[in-house]
Design an enzyme around this catalytic site. Structure first.
Site, mmCIF file in Angstrom:
data_model
loop_
_atom_site.group_PDB
_atom_site.id
_atom_site.type_symbol
_atom_site.label_atom_id
_atom_site.label_comp_id
_atom_site.label_asym_id
_atom_site.label_seq_id
_atom_site.Cartn_x
_atom_site.Cartn_y
_atom_site.Cartn_z
ATOM 1 N N ARG A 83 65.182 61.559 21.490
ATOM 2 C CA ARG A 83 64.927 62.232 21.972
ATOM 3 C C ARG A 83 63.767 62.023 22.956
ATOM 4 O O ARG A 83 63.015 61.837 24.511
ATOM 5 C CB ARG A 83 65.063 63.876 21.759
ATOM 6 N N THR A 84 62.323 62.346 22.466
ATOM 7 C CA THR A 84 61.307 62.237 23.424
ATOM 8 C C THR A 84 60.912 61.192 24.349
ATOM 9 O O THR A 84 60.939 61.122 25.064
ATOM 10 C CB THR A 84 60.192 62.486 22.775
ATOM 11 N N HIS A 128 53.038 68.242 19.627
ATOM 12 C CA HIS A 128 53.995 67.849 20.430
ATOM 13 C C HIS A 128 53.423 68.600 22.151
ATOM 14 O O HIS A 128 54.990 69.505 21.796
ATOM 15 C CB HIS A 128 55.306 68.425 19.674
ATOM 16 N N ARG A 135 52.633 58.318 20.290
ATOM 17 C CA ARG A 135 53.319 59.061 19.333
ATOM 18 C C ARG A 135 52.868 58.273 18.083
ATOM 19 O O ARG A 135 53.010 56.674 18.096
ATOM 20 C CB ARG A 135 54.852 59.071 19.117
ATOM 21 N N LYS A 141 48.873 43.679 13.228
ATOM 22 C CA LYS A 141 48.229 42.431 12.084
ATOM 23 C C LYS A 141 46.247 43.069 12.104
ATOM 24 O O LYS A 141 44.794 42.392 11.774
ATOM 25 C CB LYS A 141 47.317 41.663 13.574
#
Length: 671
Positions: free
Chosen positions: A421-422, A498, A470, A449
């Site tokens: 959703r986000t 959030h 995120r 890396k």
């Protein structure tokens, strides 16, 4: 224009309207249609006389602007005797007395201002009063200060703030206001329902009434200097946002006779209500009758899309910003009116154009700012984000183009955790506004890396205009933003916060219920690891709410969040049972038990499944309660609940796109 009542002036008034001959009264009672009320400006003993005549003819009678003790008591006696009598009171008789010094000419009003005892009697008999009426008389300063000043006060723009102040003082309730400004007038005068029409107010805004209000031509007010609490924020008429934060957005002549069935401004598309699912119906079982007071309808529906109409006569300079054309001098120019579709009155021609509010000082507070925590946002910023999101929602639903707003802009999505959703809503938001998105995920980036998040963020900042991150580690996004020259938006940092989810959660509460203030909001599930509830609890401290927490003992709300909320003076309660917390809940916010946050499957299994919402449990909830969930859900909400009109979690997910559209446009300074 159709008539709804007959008004008789039986005492001294301005001009020659006064009826002193009782035989004329009699003729009106004999000939006026019986299905329509007769209204009377009647003072003192004249009130008793007109009530007597109404009784003799067995007619309904409405007494206008009652002001004195003897008048309200006569109306009360008439009602107690079974007469068909109603009455109204004007704000100046509720909030001013003859002890207030207004000035010789300006103080003229009919009925005159009365004593403190008269005023108190009005308040004591509030149940007898059916309507509040502005009795708006916009006589100018020059007229009021002339040798023959006309009686009357301007009151249209000050009535609701005064009444809302009385709500704050405990003298009225919101339901008192709704009943006397909407419900009772409809019943008395036979007004039809005004669909897609409502007023949004801010109950917490304190301000001082100026020397004169913005729009009345009178340029004075008897309430100047009075401190009030409560402000009109938004007025929606027939699906059109007509007024926002002191600005009128529709042209002169947009008003219409509410009793007529024809719209003054024909639209190219019909204004229809989109109902996601069946209409609300009484559910089986015992349903508590209490519900949050709200001027909005109880039905769950998507508001019809809004269209701003710009005319040659409508002065909206500086308010609207349609997409600039090739010959445009900048974003502040307007699309020229079309050559078709004139008004029935033969006025100017109207064009349907997408429009957004121009940048202002308030919006500048978000330009180029990192959005990292719900705690950084102010009430004014929330209000503005929600206004823009609401507008964008309506424009998208009407299929109006918004792709000019962020045209040429690039958003970088850096997701180190999985997301549906986000991630998708941010990308959809950017694309709907005309921008582009580039995606980076952990599995295909130089993170493999050993590159640090801070270095990756700085590199991506050279490719884009805004970065959405995120990350599984709390505070990782904040650290990455410290050295980034482009605005960074926190899309979730592990078990931390959030903030954009909290924004859309509050937005959907406003859209569904109509207000946030005064609500009891219950959060259920994994409150320890749930970053959505951490941000939501912080954001809700900007409102007058009560918070309830329901969770397994090992998954309680973190102490630092509880302390933050407590410091803001918000009431918090803990419950071990969903059933115990549910009956008084206005918003039920469920979250999943997050398997990925547990060290072992055994520990997870001990916590999962303790709180499951089923249709049977929903029978104990308020009829107007709203069920929310940030999704994805596992087994904490039965799929059978989806059919309940109170289930708003899929509408909630959709609103995430609109809120993120607004946030991107504001952060990038394009709205």
């Amino acid at each position: 224009m159709s008539s709804c009542a007959l008004k008789m002036y039986l005492n001294q008034t301005f001009s020659t309207l006064m009826l002193s001959d009782l035989t004329i009264w009699k003729k009106h009672f004999e000939n006026w249609p019986r299905n329509m009320p007769i209204c009377a400006h009647a003072e003192g003993k004249t009130t008793a006389a007109i009530l007597f005549m109404a009784k003799m003819f067995d007619r309904s009678i409405h007494i206008c602007h009652v002001a004195r003790k003897e008048e309200i008591e006569m109306v009360r006696l008439a009602k107690e005797s079974g007469m068909q009598v109603t009455c109204e009171v004007a704000p100046h008789h509720l909030f001013l007395t003859n002890e207030d010094v207004i000035g010789h000419g300006r103080g003229e009003v009919r009925p005159v201002l009365c004593s403190v005892e008269d005023q108190q009697t009005l308040w004591d008999n509030l149940k007898i009063i059916d309507c509040f009426a502005t009795d708006h008389a916009p006589h100018t300063v020059e007229e009021k200060e002339s040798s023959n000043p006309p009686p009357g006060y301007p009151g249209l723009e000050t009535m609701l703030p005064l009444l809302l102040t009385a709500v704050d003082e405990g003298r009225l309730t919101l339901e008192d206001i709704i009943q006397r400004l909407y419900t009772n007038p409809r019943r008395i005068f036979g007004f039809p329902e005004q669909k897609e029409t409502y007023i949004e107010v801010d109950l917490d805004q304190e301000w001082t009434i100026p020397d004169h209000m913005t729009y009345t031509k009178s340029k004075w007010t008897p309430f100047a200097g009075r401190r009030v609490k409560g402000m009109v924020r938004r007025v929606v008429l027939r699906g059109e946002v007509a007024f926002v934060d002191g600005r009128v957005l529709v042209p002169t002549g947009f008003g219409k006779d509410v009793r007529s069935g024809q719209d003054v401004f024909p639209s190219t598309q019909p204004l229809t209500v989109q109902v996601p699912g069946p209409s609300p119906l009484p559910l089986p079982g015992s349903v508590p009758s209490s519900a949050p007071s709200s001027p909005r309808r109880s039905e769950r529906f998507t508001l019809p899309p809004r269209v701003h109409r710009v005319s040659e006569s409508g002065d909206m300079s500086g308010l609207l910003s349609p997409p600039p054309g090739p010959s445009s001098g900048g974003r502040g120019t307007f699309v020229t009116p079309t050559s078709t579709g004139s008004t029935p009155q033969g006025g100017g021609h109207y064009a349907l154009v997408p429009a957004m509010l121009m940048p202002s000082e308030l919006k500048n507070s978000l330009i180029n700012k990192h959005i990292l925590s719900a705690a950084q946002l102010t009430k004014d910023q929330l209000h503005h984000i929600f206004n823009v999101a609401h507008n964008m929602r309506l424009m998208v639903q009407r299929d109006r183009p918004l792709d000019y707003i962020l045209k040429g802009k690039v958003m970088a999505c850096m997701f180190y955790e999985v997301s549906t959703r986000t991630s998708c809503s941010f990308q959809a938001a950017m694309q709907r506004l005309g921008g582009n998105a580039i995606n980076l995920n952990e599995s295909s980036s130089s993170h493999k890396k050993g590159e640090s998040l801070a270095d990756t963020t700085q590199v991506m900042g050279g490719y884009c205009d805004v970065i959405v991150i995120r990350h599984p580690e709390p505070n990782a996004v904040k650290i990455a933003a410290q050295n980034c020259r482009k605005p960074v938006i926190n899309a979730g940092d592990g078990v931390g916060e959030h903030p954009t989810q909290a924004l859309l959660d509050v937005f959907i509460i406003r859209e569904e219920i109509g207000t946030v203030n005064g609500l009891t909001i219950t959060m259920v599930g994994d409150l320890k690891h749930g970053r959505t509830v951490h941000s939501l609890a912080r954001l809700l401290t900007l409102y007058r709410v009560k918070l309830r927490y329901v969770s397994p003992k090992n998954l309680k709300m973190p102490e630092k969040v509880v302390e933050y909320v407590q410091d803001k003076g918000i009431n918090q309660e803990e419950f071990s049972s969903l059933e115990a917390a549910l009956p008084d809940t206005d918003v039920l916010y469920l979250t999943r038990i997050q398997r990925e946050r547990f060290a072992s499957v055994e520990e997870y299994e001990k916590s999962v499944g303790q709180f499951v919402l089923t249709p049977n449990i929903m029978t104990r909830a308020k009829e107007k309660m709203v069920v929310l969930h940030p999704l994805p859900r596992l087994n904490e909400i039965s799929p059978a609940v989806d059919r309940d009109p109170r289930a708003a979690y899929f509408r909630q997910a959709e609103c995430g796109m609109y809120v993120r559209m607004a946030l991107l446009a504001l952060v990038l300074g394009k709205c």
